[in-house]
Write a protein that holds these residues in place. Structure first.
Motif, PDB file in Angstrom:
ATOM      1  N   SER A  96      20.152  45.722  36.147  1.00 30.10           N
ATOM      2  CA  SER A  96      19.188  46.320  37.070  1.00 30.10           C
ATOM      3  C   SER A  96      19.554  45.945  38.507  1.00 30.10           C
ATOM      4  CB  SER A  96      17.777  45.829  36.749  1.00 30.10           C
ATOM      5  OG  SER A  96      17.672  44.424  37.008  1.00 30.10           O
ATOM      6  N   GLU A  97      18.931  46.598  39.448  1.00 31.59           N
ATOM      7  CA  GLU A  97      19.214  46.282  40.858  1.00 31.59           C
ATOM      8  C   GLU A  97      18.795  44.856  41.187  1.00 31.59           C
ATOM      9  OE1 GLU A  97      18.178  48.850  43.980  1.00 31.59           O
ATOM     10  OE2 GLU A  97      19.103  50.636  43.098  1.00 31.59           O
ATOM     11  N   GLU A  98      17.672  44.423  40.656  1.00 33.12           N
ATOM     12  CA  GLU A  98      17.212  43.064  40.941  1.00 33.12           C
ATOM     13  C   GLU A  98      18.182  42.034  40.378  1.00 33.12           C
ATOM     14  OE1 GLU A  98      14.956  40.558  43.033  1.00 33.12           O
ATOM     15  OE2 GLU A  98      14.807  42.751  42.995  1.00 33.12           O
ATOM     16  N   GLN A  99      18.736  42.324  39.215  1.00 33.87           N
ATOM     17  CA  GLN A  99      19.748  41.435  38.648  1.00 33.87           C
ATOM     18  C   GLN A  99      21.021  41.454  39.481  1.00 33.87           C
ATOM     19  OE1 GLN A  99      19.814  43.187  34.780  1.00 33.87           O
ATOM     20  NE2 GLN A  99      18.203  41.859  33.955  1.00 33.87           N
ATOM     21  N   ALA A 100      21.345  42.601  40.064  1.00 35.76           N
ATOM     22  CA  ALA A 100      22.518  42.697  40.934  1.00 35.76           C
ATOM     23  C   ALA A 100      22.333  41.831  42.182  1.00 35.76           C
ATOM     24  CB  ALA A 100      22.759  44.151  41.332  1.00 35.76           C
ATOM     25  N   TRP A 101      21.140  41.889  42.789  1.00 32.37           N
ATOM     26  CA  TRP A 101      20.841  41.034  43.940  1.00 32.37           C
ATOM     27  C   TRP A 101      20.972  39.557  43.553  1.00 32.37           C
ATOM     28  CZ3 TRP A 101      20.270  42.374  48.923  1.00 32.37           C
ATOM     29  CH2 TRP A 101      19.918  43.687  49.247  1.00 32.37           C
ATOM     30  N   ALA A 102      20.424  39.219  42.387  1.00 34.18           N
ATOM     31  CA  ALA A 102      20.428  37.817  41.946  1.00 34.18           C
ATOM     32  C   ALA A 102      21.853  37.316  41.699  1.00 34.18           C
ATOM     33  CB  ALA A 102      19.583  37.664  40.681  1.00 34.18           C
ATOM     34  N   VAL A 137      33.015  39.916  57.426  1.00 37.79           N
ATOM     35  CA  VAL A 137      31.799  39.613  56.684  1.00 37.79           C
ATOM     36  C   VAL A 137      31.952  38.238  56.042  1.00 37.79           C
ATOM     37  CG1 VAL A 137      30.252  40.345  54.840  1.00 37.79           C
ATOM     38  CG2 VAL A 137      31.455  42.053  56.207  1.00 37.79           C
ATOM     39  N   THR A 138      30.973  37.375  56.211  1.00 32.76           N
ATOM     40  CA  THR A 138      31.024  36.014  55.695  1.00 32.76           C
ATOM     41  C   THR A 138      30.034  35.820  54.548  1.00 32.76           C
ATOM     42  OG1 THR A 138      29.326  35.189  57.208  1.00 32.76           O
ATOM     43  CG2 THR A 138      31.619  35.193  57.999  1.00 32.76           C
ATOM     44  N   LEU A 139      30.168  34.702  53.874  1.00 29.96           N
ATOM     45  CA  LEU A 139      29.237  34.360  52.806  1.00 29.96           C
ATOM     46  C   LEU A 139      27.811  34.258  53.326  1.00 29.96           C
ATOM     47  CD1 LEU A 139      31.323  31.620  50.964  1.00 29.96           C
ATOM     48  CD2 LEU A 139      30.696  33.852  50.032  1.00 29.96           C
ATOM     49  N   GLN A 140      27.671  33.678  54.515  1.00 30.79           N
ATOM     50  CA  GLN A 140      26.344  33.530  55.101  1.00 30.79           C
ATOM     51  C   GLN A 140      25.709  34.878  55.390  1.00 30.79           C
ATOM     52  OE1 GLN A 140      24.025  31.255  55.736  1.00 30.79           O
ATOM     53  NE2 GLN A 140      25.248  29.806  54.542  1.00 30.79           N
ATOM     54  N   ASP A 141      26.510  35.874  55.765  1.00 27.63           N
ATOM     55  CA  ASP A 141      25.977  37.218  56.016  1.00 27.63           C
ATOM     56  C   ASP A 141      25.368  37.798  54.744  1.00 27.63           C
ATOM     57  OD1 ASP A 141      26.810  37.163  58.673  1.00 27.63           O
ATOM     58  OD2 ASP A 141      28.770  38.027  58.187  1.00 27.63           O
ATOM     59  N   VAL A 142      26.074  37.644  53.637  1.00 24.43           N
ATOM     60  CA  VAL A 142      25.593  38.198  52.368  1.00 24.43           C
ATOM     61  C   VAL A 142      24.391  37.415  51.863  1.00 24.43           C
ATOM     62  CG1 VAL A 142      26.213  38.732  49.988  1.00 24.43           C
ATOM     63  CG2 VAL A 142      27.916  39.003  51.810  1.00 24.43           C
ATOM     64  N   ILE A 143      24.436  36.090  51.962  1.00 27.98           N
ATOM     65  CA  ILE A 143      23.306  35.264  51.529  1.00 27.98           C
ATOM     66  C   ILE A 143      22.055  35.610  52.325  1.00 27.98           C
ATOM     67  CG2 ILE A 143      22.397  32.905  51.497  1.00 27.98           C
ATOM     68  CD1 ILE A 143      25.212  31.944  50.797  1.00 27.98           C
ATOM     69  N   LYS A 144      22.210  35.804  53.618  1.00 29.40           N
ATOM     70  CA  LYS A 144      21.073  36.156  54.469  1.00 29.40           C
ATOM     71  C   LYS A 144      20.499  37.513  54.087  1.00 29.40           C
ATOM     72  CE  LYS A 144      19.677  36.698  59.300  1.00 29.40           C
ATOM     73  NZ  LYS A 144      20.126  36.679  60.723  1.00 29.40           N
ATOM     74  N   ALA A 145      21.379  38.473  53.792  1.00 27.69           N
ATOM     75  CA  ALA A 145      20.919  39.801  53.391  1.00 27.69           C
ATOM     76  C   ALA A 145      20.129  39.729  52.079  1.00 27.69           C
ATOM     77  CB  ALA A 145      22.105  40.741  53.232  1.00 27.69           C
ATOM     78  N   CYS A 146      20.590  38.893  51.148  1.00 28.54           N
ATOM     79  CA  CYS A 146      19.877  38.728  49.876  1.00 28.54           C
ATOM     80  C   CYS A 146      18.521  38.057  50.083  1.00 28.54           C
ATOM     81  CB  CYS A 146      20.720  37.906  48.903  1.00 28.54           C
ATOM     82  SG  CYS A 146      22.222  38.726  48.331  1.00 28.54           S
ATOM     83  N   GLU A 147      18.455  37.105  50.988  1.00 31.09           N
ATOM     84  CA  GLU A 147      17.190  36.436  51.294  1.00 31.09           C
ATOM     85  C   GLU A 147      16.198  37.403  51.923  1.00 31.09           C
ATOM     86  OE1 GLU A 147      18.838  31.876  52.104  1.00 31.09           O
ATOM     87  OE2 GLU A 147      18.516  33.262  53.779  1.00 31.09           O
ATOM     88  N   GLU A 148      16.671  38.223  52.862  1.00 39.45           N
ATOM     89  CA  GLU A 148      15.796  39.152  53.562  1.00 39.45           C
ATOM     90  C   GLU A 148      15.368  40.321  52.687  1.00 39.45           C
ATOM     91  OE1 GLU A 148      17.993  40.197  57.042  1.00 39.45           O
ATOM     92  OE2 GLU A 148      17.461  38.341  58.109  1.00 39.45           O
ATOM     93  N   HIS A 149      16.000  40.467  51.534  1.00 37.95           N
ATOM     94  CA  HIS A 149      15.582  41.498  50.591  1.00 37.95           C
ATOM     95  C   HIS A 149      14.211  41.172  50.005  1.00 37.95           C
ATOM     96  CE1 HIS A 149      15.507  44.200  47.172  1.00 37.95           C
ATOM     97  NE2 HIS A 149      15.488  43.176  46.326  1.00 37.95           N
TER      98      HIS A 149
END
Length: 271
Positions: free
Chosen positions: A27-33, A143-155
């Motif tokens: 699922s999309e939520e599992q993809a984010w996780a 694109v850095t790891l922090q960029d992706v982690i931040k995007a996942c947090e803001e989701h």
């Protein structure tokens, strides 16, 4: 008696095994996780919190592992060529993120007809395009790891709960996989089962996988039952059965029975 498989202490499972087991995309939520947990793991490896190995290998769903505690890890190539599941990163972050995005895309499209295309939500599609360098923003800057982690947090509505939320999501995915494996193994190793047991297994399966993969679980169980399970009649446990109580009949049924057996007397009716 539980099967040998159930007795094994399995602490992690690859994403490929999960997809193969469920025959259903994540699922999309599992993809984010999975994305969040993988990036957090890579960030730990960058900081050198684990013994150094040659490099992390992200190539296909089989190279990503989901652990019982909800964390993630990867296959890594040791200098000797041996593959392990922990290690340090010597490849560029942007290249690893690109490989991770490809694996997540593959997991989201798993089992879907090649002629069809799964529609993703705008935030998830934007994140994956950023990791794959498919938009102008990703081309202009690394694109850095922090960029992706931040995007996942803001989701999430509460970014501060990202670690807990995504950990629970991955832990639930692992648990569902283990439950289905136990169910299938029980059926495969049972030489004789009662029909009632099969029905209870089916009910348990629906309870565990409601909202995830109802369409794929039951056909698999039926296939296992047809291929290797012998059904037999349940032997009567009591040796001396009591006669069943007579069913209480309605007045209409009693009257009908009297007429059928001519238990009546006709009287002459005067004019």
């Amino acid at each position: 008696m539980e099967s040998p498989w159930c007795e094994q202490n399995i602490s992690k499972v690859s994403l490929a095994e999960i997809l193969k087991c469920f025959e259903h995309p994540i699922s999309e939520e599992q993809a984010w996780a999975i994305c969040f947990q993988c990036c957090c793991k890579m960030e730990q490896l960058v900081q050198g919190l684990f013994p150094p190995f040659h490099s992390v290998l992200i190539k296909g769903p089989g190279s990503i592992f989901i652990h019982a505690d909800g964390t993630a890890s990867f296959k890594v190539c040791h200098k000797s060529g041996e593959s392990l599941d922990v290690g340090s990163i010597q490849q560029p972050e942007d290249k690893l993120l690109e490989c991770l995005a490809v694996v997540i895309y593959e997991a989201l499209d798993w089992g879907i007809d090649s002629n069809l295309e799964r529609e993703l939500s705008d935030p998830l599609e934007k994140l994956l395009c950023l990791m794959l360098k498919l938009d102008e923003e990703a081309v202009e800057q690394v694109v850095t790891l922090q960029d992706v982690i931040k995007a996942c947090e803001e989701h999430l509505s509460r970014p501060s709960e990202a670690t807990s939320h995504y950990g629970i999501t991955c832990r639930s995915l692992f648990t569902k996989y283990m439950e289905l494996q136990k169910l299938v193994t029980f059926i495969q190793t049972s030489k004789e089962v009662r029909l009632g047991s099969c029905l209870r297994c089916y009910s348990h399966c629906l309870l565990v996988y409601t909202g995830f993969s109802q369409a794929s679980c039951w056909p698999n169980i039926i296939h296992e039952l047809r291929g290797g399970v012998k059904l037999r009649r349940v032997t009567e446990q009591p040796q001396h059965r009591m006669p069943p109580k007579e069913r209480i009949r309605s007045p209409y049924e009693l009257l009908l029975d009297d007429i059928r057996h001519k238990r009546y007397t006709l009287r002459k009716v005067s004019d």
